[in-house]
Design an enzyme around this catalytic site. Structure first.
Site, PDB file in Angstrom:
ATOM      1  N   GLY A 123       0.780  -1.215  -0.011  1.00 44.47           N
ATOM      2  CA  GLY A 123      -0.091  -0.024  -0.020  1.00 44.47           C
ATOM      3  C   GLY A 123       1.009   1.182  -0.097  1.00 44.47           C
ATOM      4  O   GLY A 123       0.372   2.270  -0.338  1.00 44.47           O
ATOM      5  N   MET A 124       2.282   1.134   0.366  1.00 41.56           N
ATOM      6  CA  MET A 124       2.808   2.292   0.650  1.00 41.56           C
ATOM      7  C   MET A 124       3.649   2.634  -0.869  1.00 41.56           C
ATOM      8  O   MET A 124       4.054   3.692  -1.197  1.00 41.56           O
ATOM      9  CB  MET A 124       3.846   2.344   1.732  1.00 41.56           C
ATOM     10  CG  MET A 124       4.485   3.677   2.287  1.00 41.56           C
ATOM     11  SD  MET A 124       5.672   3.447   3.255  1.00 41.56           S
ATOM     12  CE  MET A 124       7.212   2.951   2.529  1.00 41.56           C
TER      13      MET A 124
ATOM     14  N   ASP B 237       0.556  -2.129  12.068  1.00 41.35           N
ATOM     15  CA  ASP B 237       0.407  -2.850  11.036  1.00 41.35           C
ATOM     16  C   ASP B 237       0.738  -4.434  11.323  1.00 41.35           C
ATOM     17  O   ASP B 237       1.294  -4.861  10.532  1.00 41.35           O
ATOM     18  CB  ASP B 237       0.554  -2.762   9.690  1.00 41.35           C
ATOM     19  CG  ASP B 237      -0.124  -3.242   8.748  1.00 41.35           C
ATOM     20  OD1 ASP B 237      -1.138  -3.984   8.747  1.00 41.35           O
ATOM     21  OD2 ASP B 237       0.425  -3.243   7.444  1.00 41.35           O
TER      22      ASP B 237
END
Length: 613
Positions: free
Chosen positions: A25-26, A138
């Site tokens: 996602g990053m 996370d």
């Protein structure tokens, strides 16, 4: 690892790229090699995030904080450029598979002793992360890598940079900050996160490692349904070994204040040696060998634009790394000594018989003040006699420093079982003093108060004098560990029919029980009963009803001690099923066969008699 795409750069900063490790996602993650030959993972931020000034400022602060993180179980930052057109950070590469890969694709759930080792290693890593002022945010199976030396946490802290440029917990691309199945309740609600959030996520990871399932389900039923369960429902611990239930429930407490800290877990968890099963260690060796061979192939291949190398002698086949890494895995598994952490749910001390000066490749064994002669479990009768106990107590003492929760107590009377942890106040060569306590288990629920101060004074090799206020008793050494139940008791038993009932009536009464192996404090006995129903005048009808219940093992000396029965809410008929109190078990030999006798602990009476079916 996948080969580089034509649009990928050849190098980032001082690191030459070898291949692609994945996309998150990053941003993108590459495998790379430093000028000094060290293998690293380089993470490059997505363009849409790099365009946001607030993200860049936060990312720079987070990377600076990450550079302060160091210690067992974490990966060091080896380089970064937060002002580049595409900001990046390089961290040490761990050539091990993720926990998700091992559990879901390769070996299945880990055994309880390995899960305890996983908990201890992750807790130690989190202490370093939290000490740097970070919250991981996370922690999930794919962010935990397994190595011979213990688990490694990756991707810590950077998710917080993403959080500042999101709305309602979603990134600009719609990706959740955090993974829904492994988020904390406060994360789900969008509240400010503290280190306690990571402990909740740790609990979910441990349940997954032990069962192969997340405790609040998967997003197959919808992201919002999963998040609702995390915030409001109790975890599903089906299939979780009993000796892990206390640890998991403590971490998965809804209130952050009720969860243990990472430091407390480090102080109170025991780690086996080796910490992983042999077949998993062998897989780690093969995995590392494949990585080394892939690196060698990528290094040998010319980068785009590099001159074509001159012909040379054919390269030798690289057999060495496979044998070398496998040998290192076996050698490390055989020689590695882990930090001593007593288990808060079972009190198992896997290192209690090892010399104190044993050295470790991970960390030195922390100092403790408890004399070796007092370590272990001690049990005695507080009311009644050894052959007719009405109230018993058990104290299990593990090694620890003053102020640590080094005592685990269990007290059983006729109508309740109370279990909890006690703080070690002081110790000398023949005495241990335990102070403030908490309650971790109450049967029935809500009936217990914390134990008072307790003192154990050594009176012989297997005898101590126990005092609490004005009460004194003699305690003796008792069984500990995950196999606390004497083997003769384990298995299925059937109650002997009532001798004074007609055969056709007695056949309608059926009461059996199953005893499983496990530690003190776990629900190890299951009762199943079938009775005929009666009418208003007490006459038998043609209908029957069934009752099921469980009982917690509360002690083992001189006989197994059981808590009051815990009703099964899905089956139990509140109106017609009897609710039995605490009991003790004995075995007698009669007519060449074993009989199990169950004596109640509320008053003298005839025992229930059971035989093997």
């Amino acid at each position: 690892m996948e080969p580089l795409n034509p649009e990928d750069p050849v190098a980032i900063g001082p690191f030459r790229l070898l291949g692609r490790l994945g996309v998150g996602g990053m941003g993108r993650v590459f495998l790379a090699r430093s000028e000094g030959g060290r293998t690293v993972a380089v993470k490059v931020v997505h363009a849409e995030l790099a365009e946001q000034d607030e993200f860049r400022r936060r990312f720079a602060r987070e990377v600076a904080a990450l550079e302060r993180v160091g210690g067992t179980g974490t990966t060091p930052v080896l380089g970064s450029d937060t002002s580049a057109d595409a900001p990046w950070v390089a961290i040490g590469y761990v050539p091990g598979p993720s926990l998700r890969t091992v559990v879901a694709d390769e070996s299945g759930p880990l055994p309880p002793q390995s899960v305890r080792g996983l908990a201890a290693g992750l807790a130690r890593a989190l202490t370093h992360v939290h000490a740097a002022g970070l919250v991981h945010r996370d922690l999930k199976p794919s962010n935990v890598l397994l190595t011979v030396d213990g688990p490694q946490i990756i991707d810590f802290g950077i998710a917080r940079a993403v959080d500042t440029v999101t709305d309602g917990g979603l990134t600009s691309t719609g990706a959740l900050v955090g993974s829904p199945g492994f988020m904390s309740p406060e994360q789900v609600r969008g509240e400010r996160l503290t280190p306690a959030s990571d402990l909740f996520c740790l609990g979910s990871v441990l349940v997954y490692a032990a069962t192969g399932r997340a405790p609040f389900g998967t997003v197959d039923s919808g992201v919002h349904a999963t998040m609702f369960r995390i915030a409001h429902d109790e975890p599903d611990l089906t299939g979780l070994p009993p000796e892990l239930a206390g640890l998991a429930r403590a971490c998965l407490a809804k209130d952050p204040a009720d969860r243990p800290s990472a430091e407390e877990l480090v102080e109170t968890l025991a780690v086996p040696e080796p910490w992983l099963p042999a077949e998993v260690l062998a897989r780690l060796g093969r995995h590392a060998a494949r990585v080394l061979e892939a690196e060698a192939a990528a290094t040998a291949a010319p980068a785009p634009g590099d001159p074509t190398p001159l012909p040379s002698a054919p390269p030798r086949r690289r057999k060495g790394p496979v044998a070398l890494v496998a040998a290192l895995a076996v050698a490390a598994a055989a020689t590695l000594t882990y930090v001593f952490w007593p288990d808060p749910t079972t009190g198992i001390d896997a290192q209690k018989d090892r010399p104190r000066d044993t050295k470790s490749g991970v960390a030195a064994r922390p100092a403790g003040i408890v004399p070796a002669a007092l370590i272990g479990a001690w049990e005695g009768v507080l009311k009644g006699a050894a052959d007719a106990p009405y109230e018993t107590a058990r104290v299990e003492i593990v090694q620890g420093a003053a102020g640590a929760k080094a005592g685990i107590y269990v007290q059983v009377s006729g109508d309740r079982l109370c279990m909890g942890r006690s703080v070690l106040v002081s110790a000398d060569e023949d005495k241990v003093v335990l102070g403030e306590s908490d309650v971790t288990t109450s049967v029935p629920a809500g009936r217990c108060t914390p134990a008072a101060h307790q003192t154990l004074t050594l009176r012989g090799s297997n005898v101590v004098e126990w005092t609490s206020g004005v009460v004194k008793a003699t305690f003796r050494k008792a069984r500990t560990g995950a196999d606390a139940v004497p083997a003769a008791f384990v298995g299925r038993w059937q109650e002997v029919p009532f001798p004074d009932l007609p055969k056709h009536v007695a056949s309608r009464y059926d009461r059996g029980l199953t005893i499983t192996q496990g530690p003190v404090g776990a629900p190890l006995v299951r009762f199943e009963q079938t009775y005929p129903r009666t009418d208003d005048q007490g006459n038998l009808t043609g209908e029957t009803y069934s009752c099921t219940a469980t009982a917690v093992l509360g002690g083992t000396a001189p006989y197994p001690i059981l808590s009051p029965e815990i009703r099964d809410p899905e089956v139990w008929d509140q109106k017609e099923c009897a609710e039995n109190g605490s009991a003790n078990l004995r075995i007698q030999r009669r007519d060449g066969k074993d009989q199990l006798l169950i004596y109640g602990m509320t008053a003298d009476g005839e025992p229930g008699v059971y035989v093997r079916p």
